[in-house]
Design a protein around this motif. Sequence first.
Motif, mmCIF file in Angstrom:
data_model
loop_
_atom_site.group_PDB
_atom_site.id
_atom_site.type_symbol
_atom_site.label_atom_id
_atom_site.label_comp_id
_atom_site.label_asym_id
_atom_site.label_seq_id
_atom_site.Cartn_x
_atom_site.Cartn_y
_atom_site.Cartn_z
ATOM 1 N N HIS A 1 0.831 -1.343 0.115
ATOM 2 C CA HIS A 1 0.008 0.086 -0.160
ATOM 3 C C HIS A 1 0.820 1.157 -0.020
ATOM 4 C CE1 HIS A 1 -3.487 2.354 0.743
ATOM 5 N NE2 HIS A 1 -2.760 2.895 1.847
ATOM 6 N N GLY A 2 0.889 1.920 -1.001
ATOM 7 C CA GLY A 2 1.835 3.050 -1.380
ATOM 8 C C GLY A 2 1.596 4.251 -0.671
ATOM 9 N N ALA A 3 0.284 4.585 -0.443
ATOM 10 C CA ALA A 3 -0.121 6.008 0.216
ATOM 11 C C ALA A 3 0.394 6.147 1.383
ATOM 12 C CB ALA A 3 -1.561 6.132 0.051
ATOM 13 N N PRO A 4 0.757 7.259 1.992
ATOM 14 C CA PRO A 4 1.329 7.422 3.226
ATOM 15 C C PRO A 4 0.036 7.293 4.421
ATOM 16 C CG PRO A 4 2.228 9.082 2.144
ATOM 17 C CD PRO A 4 1.227 8.419 1.204
ATOM 18 N N GLY A 5 0.239 7.211 5.587
ATOM 19 C CA GLY A 5 -0.925 6.915 6.338
ATOM 20 C C GLY A 5 -1.138 5.518 7.073
ATOM 21 N N HIS A 6 -1.685 5.147 7.960
ATOM 22 C CA HIS A 6 -1.753 3.927 8.867
ATOM 23 C C HIS A 6 -3.142 3.480 8.790
ATOM 24 C CE1 HIS A 6 1.692 5.932 11.193
ATOM 25 N NE2 HIS A 6 2.071 5.579 9.944
ATOM 26 N N ARG A 7 -3.992 3.698 7.833
ATOM 27 C CA ARG A 7 -5.464 2.970 7.829
ATOM 28 C C ARG A 7 -5.445 1.745 7.284
ATOM 29 N NH1 ARG A 7 -9.498 6.360 5.096
ATOM 30 N NH2 ARG A 7 -10.773 4.907 6.022
ATOM 31 N N ASN A 8 -4.453 1.130 6.231
ATOM 32 C CA ASN A 8 -4.460 -0.107 5.485
ATOM 33 C C ASN A 8 -4.044 -1.449 6.440
ATOM 34 O OD1 ASN A 8 -2.825 -2.130 3.322
ATOM 35 N ND2 ASN A 8 -4.854 -1.054 2.623
ATOM 36 N N THR A 9 -5.163 -1.598 7.417
ATOM 37 C CA THR A 9 -4.804 -2.622 8.249
ATOM 38 C C THR A 9 -5.297 -3.942 8.090
ATOM 39 O OG1 THR A 9 -6.106 -1.647 9.732
ATOM 40 C CG2 THR A 9 -3.874 -0.944 9.879
ATOM 41 N N ASP B 1 6.720 -3.649 13.055
ATOM 42 C CA ASP B 1 6.831 -2.336 13.166
ATOM 43 C C ASP B 1 5.588 -1.760 12.095
ATOM 44 O OD1 ASP B 1 7.719 -3.057 10.449
ATOM 45 O OD2 ASP B 1 9.171 -1.510 10.282
ATOM 46 N N THR B 2 5.575 -0.431 12.186
ATOM 47 C CA THR B 2 4.401 0.294 11.445
ATOM 48 C C THR B 2 4.693 0.209 9.828
ATOM 49 O OG1 THR B 2 4.293 1.908 13.108
ATOM 50 C CG2 THR B 2 3.224 2.666 10.968
ATOM 51 N N GLN B 3 5.771 0.190 9.305
ATOM 52 C CA GLN B 3 5.877 -0.158 7.742
ATOM 53 C C GLN B 3 5.397 -1.513 7.509
ATOM 54 O OE1 GLN B 3 6.972 1.922 5.344
ATOM 55 N NE2 GLN B 3 6.857 0.254 3.828
ATOM 56 N N THR B 4 5.514 -2.470 8.267
ATOM 57 C CA THR B 4 4.951 -3.697 7.873
ATOM 58 C C THR B 4 3.718 -3.796 7.830
ATOM 59 O OG1 THR B 4 7.130 -5.000 8.044
ATOM 60 C CG2 THR B 4 5.125 -6.162 8.432
ATOM 61 N N TRP B 5 3.064 -3.274 8.844
ATOM 62 C CA TRP B 5 1.563 -3.600 9.428
ATOM 63 C C TRP B 5 0.673 -2.470 8.424
ATOM 64 C CZ3 TRP B 5 -1.370 -5.511 13.776
ATOM 65 C CH2 TRP B 5 -0.698 -6.210 14.561
ATOM 66 N N CYS B 6 1.371 -1.706 7.804
ATOM 67 C CA CYS B 6 0.525 -0.578 7.203
ATOM 68 C C CYS B 6 0.817 -0.342 5.459
ATOM 69 C CB CYS B 6 0.587 0.721 7.892
ATOM 70 S SG CYS B 6 -0.039 0.807 9.312
ATOM 71 N N HIS B 7 2.015 -0.777 5.235
ATOM 72 C CA HIS B 7 2.463 -0.369 3.786
ATOM 73 C C HIS B 7 3.052 -1.552 2.874
ATOM 74 C CE1 HIS B 7 1.652 3.689 4.265
ATOM 75 N NE2 HIS B 7 2.038 3.703 5.850
ATOM 76 N N SER B 8 4.242 -2.338 3.393
ATOM 77 C CA SER B 8 4.796 -3.254 2.662
ATOM 78 C C SER B 8 4.236 -4.534 2.260
ATOM 79 C CB SER B 8 6.114 -3.669 3.494
ATOM 80 O OG SER B 8 7.101 -2.688 3.813
ATOM 81 N N ALA B 9 4.460 -4.915 1.122
ATOM 82 C CA ALA B 9 4.063 -6.242 0.749
ATOM 83 C C ALA B 9 4.670 -7.360 1.653
ATOM 84 C CB ALA B 9 4.283 -6.555 -0.871
ATOM 85 N N GLU B 10 4.418 -8.321 2.037
ATOM 86 C CA GLU B 10 4.605 -9.478 2.953
ATOM 87 C C GLU B 10 4.105 -10.815 2.790
ATOM 88 O OE1 GLU B 10 7.136 -8.282 4.785
ATOM 89 O OE2 GLU B 10 6.617 -6.287 5.332
ATOM 90 N N THR B 11 5.020 -11.486 2.948
ATOM 91 C CA THR B 11 4.550 -13.243 3.060
ATOM 92 C C THR B 11 5.057 -13.829 4.360
ATOM 93 O OG1 THR B 11 5.299 -12.954 0.555
ATOM 94 C CG2 THR B 11 4.913 -15.258 1.446
#
Length: 674
Positions: free
Chosen positions: A475-483, A616-626
């Motif tokens: 999720h590229g947009a700044p902010g912490h809503r994509n949870t 961390d916040t980056q992982t929880w809200c933005h990065s693609a993870e597996t």
Amino acid sequence: MSIPLTREEIDEIHDQKAENIHFVSNESVTSLYASGDPAIKCPKDAVEMLFEKPAHRLRSKIKHELFDHDVTQEEMDAAAEFGRFPHRPSDLFLKIFHGVVYTAQLDPMAGCISPRLVGASGVVPLSIISTNPDIMHHYFHVISHAQKEVLFATCWWQKGGTANLVCNALRALSKRATQEKRHVIVKLMIDHFTKGNLVHAHTILPPHKWAESCIPTAEELPNISMEVNTYHRIVVGAFHCKYLVVDRKIALLNSNNIYDRPNLEMMVHYEGDIVNSFYDTYLISWQLPFQPNLGCLQEEAPVNQDFKFGVGVTTIESVTGSLKEAVAQARLRLQRNLNTEDEDDEIDPEELSPYLGDEEQQSSSSSEQTATPHHDFSSVVAKALSEKKAAHSPNTLVKASTQIATNVVGVDSASKPRNPLTAHLNGFSETAQGTKTAADLSPEALENLSTDFTPFVFHSPHKPFPIALINRLSHGAPGHRNTVNPQNVAWTSAFRYAQRSIFIQSPMFNASGAVDGVISACQRGVQVVLWLDLGYDGKKEGFGTFQGGTNDHVAKKLYKKLKEGGDGAENNLQVFWYTAKDQTHPFHFAQKKRNCHVKFMSIDDQVGIMGTGNMDTQTWCHSAETNTMIDSPLIVKEWIEALYKNQSTGQYGRIGQDGKWRDANGNLDPRGGK
């Protein structure tokens, strides 16, 4: 003539969808893409044909169901039926899994996997908890023995010893393919930002640009057809995944990037139906047309087969062949009574024969043409296999020995420290080469530590068990809503439904969901243990970065909050700073000597989660993870045992409830204890 539905009736239908986790397509992106439908030119086409766009208007209702509603027995039953499980999972697993698949009602692609493939099964024959050289040598042998197809995903790709191993694996694979007159398809997906990513998150890197990125040129790989896809979703939607799928038979999931850092890392080797889930995730992540197309689209990984375990057998013979040669070499050195000053003596391969069993000799000869030379294998690994007790242990642990100091990859022997364990942990990292063993460790203690070090864990034989692939889309947009995604919901549910214990190791810990989860669990009486890194990425995680603060700040915050209740809840929390196996105190991240990059969570010693996601916040809200979530107390137990054996965090790393670390004499750490 049909009567049009009213807005209220449409809303009711949507609400019914949100209440039924079975309301998703039974087909997967992989199966539709493999069908040959002329309208499907790329995986993205299959996604758009199968699944609706995110139902944002249902966000508040779905978040309530996920985070406030208690999972019922009926919902657990539905979750058990939804997964492709070999048997009914534990209630704890099902409570977490129900929330994971429920996220599909908001966005079917939130987990970057077809919902029907989220729940699967598989086995774990091997795990490696060590530095990059050990993990990447396993990568080398799996890649170099591929038959049809290699799908490789990583975030960072930097020039160095780690990248060299991957490049050499591709060259070895091309050589084998040339000799056997066949072609192999290779796809490499990395977060290597280019100008093209300003327009599209996915861009194919032209072959003439490969050399600039330290990737072998097409001319070097005559019998390999390779594509490189650079994936980054601006602004902060990093592609943080790190895994490998070979011939749709094996999947390797690991914490490490392709770079040379002084990190302890974790890699797990999966086989079985879960490999099909990894395969589907790769297709969805790639999005673009494959040129040429994949080679294993019609060949699903088997759900049931006679899986092999232990050092002596594996689905890819060379995977353990190189380990056996290292062990045999170690046995010969032990017989010669060589000391560390003689460590650079070469051993003729023919001398190894008396120290190899029949199967080991066969592995040695069969991999002779493609394996790296003996001195290239990172093998401070052998003492346990020369002892009878190891042969009878439930899971064979390949251990280190202070008498075996050769084979530390990429390290100049002239600059090696006297203790081979320290040399091994220094690995490829240039910044760690000057690191010395802790001065207050006696020779006897060093010997015990080296013997205890267990980088390779060949797991006890077991039948396939339930596994879920719990990812998140970038999720590229700044902010912490994509949870609302499978990864976050799994972690949140784990905190919520734990009854006895939670164990977490993560480089960073500052996501609000993780912090709140720990506080809530401790207040319920759950014992929570956090193994974190002192000062990890402090400049990126500290105040002013909107990430939630550094680990030391969060640790103090946790204890302060728990003390406010006045009920002793703070006593249910233990926080440790990562302490390397050859040290008696933690190093600050800024020193670049010893870090831990493992991402792991266990819940009630029953369910384990590992993969690429940090807390961390980056992982929880933005990065693609597996990540994978497993339901196996056996494997969870062996993972935790290996984590304890491969570091001294549990012995030396604990901090006080004031958030400060002190040595055995009560002295504050000069860097992190202030």
